[in-house]
Design an enzyme around this catalytic site. Structure first.
Site, PDB file in Angstrom:
ATOM      1  N   TYR A  31     -14.336  -5.106  -6.390  1.00  0.00           N
ATOM      2  CA  TYR A  31     -13.938  -5.149  -4.983  1.00  0.00           C
ATOM      3  C   TYR A  31     -14.943  -4.365  -4.134  1.00  0.00           C
ATOM      4  CZ  TYR A  31     -10.891  -5.421  -0.958  1.00  0.00           C
ATOM      5  OH  TYR A  31     -10.378  -5.693   0.291  1.00  0.00           O
ATOM      6  N   ASP A  49      -8.757  -1.523 -12.254  1.00  0.00           N
ATOM      7  CA  ASP A  49      -8.186  -2.173 -11.076  1.00  0.00           C
ATOM      8  C   ASP A  49      -7.546  -3.467 -11.577  1.00  0.00           C
ATOM      9  OD1 ASP A  49      -7.657  -3.703  -8.810  1.00  0.00           O
ATOM     10  OD2 ASP A  49      -9.340  -2.869  -7.687  1.00  0.00           O
ATOM     11  N   LYS A  84      -1.784  -8.178  -2.866  1.00  0.00           N
ATOM     12  CA  LYS A  84      -2.084  -9.488  -3.429  1.00  0.00           C
ATOM     13  C   LYS A  84      -0.855 -10.028  -4.174  1.00  0.00           C
ATOM     14  CE  LYS A  84      -6.142  -8.566  -1.745  1.00  0.00           C
ATOM     15  NZ  LYS A  84      -7.110  -7.772  -2.464  1.00  0.00           N
ATOM     16  N   ARG A 119       6.601  13.356   4.248  1.00  0.00           N
ATOM     17  CA  ARG A 119       5.268  13.149   3.674  1.00  0.00           C
ATOM     18  C   ARG A 119       5.296  13.374   2.162  1.00  0.00           C
ATOM     19  NH1 ARG A 119       2.013  17.013   4.309  1.00  0.00           N
ATOM     20  NH2 ARG A 119       2.513  17.404   6.498  1.00  0.00           N
TER      21      ARG A 119
HETATM   22  C1  PLP Z   1      -7.663  -6.442  -2.071  1.00  0.00           C
HETATM   23  C2  PLP Z   1      -8.171  -5.614  -3.173  1.00  0.00           C
HETATM   24  C3  PLP Z   1      -8.281  -4.228  -3.049  1.00  0.00           C
HETATM   25  C4  PLP Z   1      -7.961  -3.501  -1.774  1.00  0.00           C
HETATM   26  O1  PLP Z   1      -6.635  -3.657  -1.376  1.00  0.00           O
HETATM   27  P1  PLP Z   1      -6.192  -3.434   0.154  1.00  0.00           P
HETATM   28  O2  PLP Z   1      -4.702  -3.477   0.082  1.00  0.00           O
HETATM   29  O3  PLP Z   1      -6.815  -4.528   0.960  1.00  0.00           O
HETATM   30  O4  PLP Z   1      -6.699  -2.092   0.560  1.00  0.00           O
HETATM   31  C5  PLP Z   1      -8.723  -3.504  -4.154  1.00  0.00           C
HETATM   32  N1  PLP Z   1      -9.058  -4.114  -5.301  1.00  0.00           N
HETATM   33  C6  PLP Z   1      -8.965  -5.443  -5.458  1.00  0.00           C
HETATM   34  C7  PLP Z   1      -9.343  -6.066  -6.753  1.00  0.00           C
HETATM   35  C8  PLP Z   1      -8.528  -6.234  -4.396  1.00  0.00           C
HETATM   36  O5  PLP Z   1      -8.471  -7.550  -4.548  1.00  0.00           O
END
Ligand code: PLP
Length: 367
Positions: free
Chosen positions: A101, A170, A195, A49
Site C-alpha cells: 500500500y 497487512d 475494505k 480517549r
Molecule cells: C486501503 C488500505 C490501507 C489504508 O487504509 P485506509 O483506511 O484508507 O487508511 C492500508 N493497507 C492496505 C492494503 C489497503 O488496501
C-alpha cells in the site's frame, strides 16, 4: 480445536450477550466524552480517549476472529502508523514491500526516516531471496497490490523472529477469514477494515491484532495518548458489516475464482493475474496460506482505451480506487503511476449474483 466456521458463529452471538440486559442483539452506540467516576478511578472507561463500550464490543468480536487481542483505529493508515510509532525508535531499520500500500511507504519516508529510522523496500515476489535479519520490523503484504504477488508468511516470519525482529502482516486484502498471519507466526496484523471487513464502502476503519500483551499495550497506549481514536458510530457500522463478512467474502471469492477462469479464456483478455488460477506463479503457496484466491483480479486488456472502454461499458463495475465492497469496481492502476501495463485493471469482485455479473462483464468486453 475450534474451526474457523465455529469461531465465526461464536463471534456472531457475542455482541448480543454483552448488551446491558442481554436482550438487544446489536451493541449500543455510546456517544459520550466522559464517564461518571468513582473517587479512585479505574478501568477502561474513565475518559473517552481511553475507551468506549462501542469500540469494546467490536474489539471483542475482532478478537474472536483473530484469536488475539484487537485494537481499533479510525482508518487503516492510523492502525499502520500506530504499529510504527509503538514499536520503532531511532537507529532501527524497517523493511517495507515496494509493491504494498503506497501510503504506508509515504508515511515511513516522510515521518520515520527523518527520525533516524532507515526505511528500505523489497518487491513482495523477492522477499524470499532477501535478507531480513537486520531489520527491527519487516512488513509483509500478501497478495501485493496491484499485481497480486505472494510472499510466504510462515517462512518469512520464522526468519524475522529467529533474528529478533518483528513481523507485521497487512492482511487487508484477505481478512482474518481468508488468511491467518498470526497462526502462521506473524507478530502483528494490521488491517484496513475500510475494505472487505466492513465491506459496504461507507466508512474508513482499521485494526491491529497480536497475541503479545506487551505489544498490544504499546499500541493501545499510542492510541490513548495521540488520540487516533475511532468514532462510536463508525465502530458500530464496522461491527454490523463484520457480521456478514463470512457470507460476503465467500460469495466474492467464489465469484472471483469463476470469473477469473472465464476471463482468462476470453479472446479480448491479454492476461489474468489471480492467485486461485493454476497459472499464477505462486499458486501452490496460495493454496497453502489462503483459504481462496481472494476477491481481486488483475486483468490486462489491449491498451488504455480498451481498459477504460470496458469499465465504462459495464453497468456493474463502478470506477473506484478502493476494493473489497459489495459493489464490484475496477480501475486502471497506471493512472496512479503503478508499474503496470496501460491496459492493466484491478477488478474488485463484489456480491452481485455471479452469473449476472459475468454476463455484464462479457458484454462489456465485447463492446
Ligand atoms: C486501503 C488500505 C490501507 C489504508 O487504509 P485506509 O483506511 O484508507 O487508511 C492500508 N493497507 C492496505 C492494503 C489497503 O488496501
Amino acid at each position: 480445536m475450534e474451526s474457523a466456521a465455529e469461531r465465526f458463529a461464536r463471534m456472531l452471538h457475542l455482541a448480543s450477550k454483552r448488551t446491558p440486559d442481554n436482550a438487544a442483539f446489536a451493541p449500543p452506540i455510546v456517544n459520550t466524552s466522559i464517564y461518571a467516576l468513582p473517587p479512585d478511578p479505574s478501568g477502561a472507561y474513565q475518559y473517552a480517549r481511553w475507551g468506549n463500550p462501542t469500540w469494546t464490543a467490536l474489539e471483542e468480536a475482532l478478537g474472536v476472529l483473530e484469536d488475539a487481542e484487537a485494537v481499533t483505529f479510525p482508518s487503516g493508515m492510523a492502525a499502520i502508523a500506530a504499529v510504527f510509532y509503538a514499536t520503532l525508535k531511532p537507529g532501527d531499520r524497517v523493511l517495507l514491500p515496494a509493491d504494498g500500500y503506497y501510503t504506508t511507504r509515504i508515511c515511513a519516508d516522510r515521518y520515520l526516516a527523518p527520525m533516524g529510522i532507515a526505511v528500505e523496500t523489497v518487491a513482495t515476489a523477492r522477499l524470499e531471496a532477501c535478507a531480513v535479519e537486520d531489520y527491527r520490523l519487516v512488513m509483509i503484504e500478501t497478495p501485493s497490490n496491484p499485481l497480486l504477488d505472494l510472499a510466504d508468511i510462515a517462512a518469512t516470519c520464522a526468519r524475522v523472529r529467529a533474528a529478533g525482529g518483528l513481523s507485521v502482516v497487512d492482511n487487508t486484502t484477505m481478512t482474518p477469514l481468508g488468511q491467518r498471519p498470526l497462526d502462521l507466526g506473524a507478530d502483528l496484523v494490521v488491517s484496513a477494515d475500510t475494505k472487505a471487513l466492513n465491506g459496504h464502502s461507507d466508512v474508513l476503519f482499521g485494526h491491529v491484532a497480536a497475541r503479545n500483551a506487551q505489544l498490544m499495550a504499546a499500541v493501545r497506549d499510542w492510541r490513548r495518548i495521540v488520540g487516533a481514536i475511532p468514532g462510536p458510530f463508525e465502530s458500530w457500522l464496522v461491527h454490523r458489516g463484520l457480521e456478514t463478512l463470512e457470507v460476503r467474502f465467500a460469495r466474492m471469492c467464489a465469484s472471483a475464482q469463476a470469473l477469473a477462469e472465464r476471463l482468462a479464456a476470453h479472446p479480448a483478455v491479454h492476461e489474468v493475474r489471480y492467485p486461485g488460477l493454476p497459472g499464477h506463479p505462486q499458486h501452490a503457496l496460495a493454496r497453502r496460506q489462503m483459504t481462496s484466491g481472494g476477491a481481486l483480479i488483475g486483468l490486462t486488456l489491449a491498451d488504455k482505451a480498451a481498459a477504460e472502454r470496458f469499465i465504462a461499458a459495464c453497468p456493474l463495475l463502478r470506477p473506484a480506487t478502493s476494493f473489497g465492497g459489495v459493489h464490484s469496481s475496477a480501475e486502471r492502476r497506471a493512472r496512479w503511476g503503478d508499474q503496470v501495463a496501460e491496459g492493466f485493471l484491478r477488478v474488485s469482485i463484489g456480491c452481485e449474483p455471479t452469473e449476472v455479473l459475468w454476463q455484464a462483464l462479457e458484454r462489456a468486453l465485447s463492446a
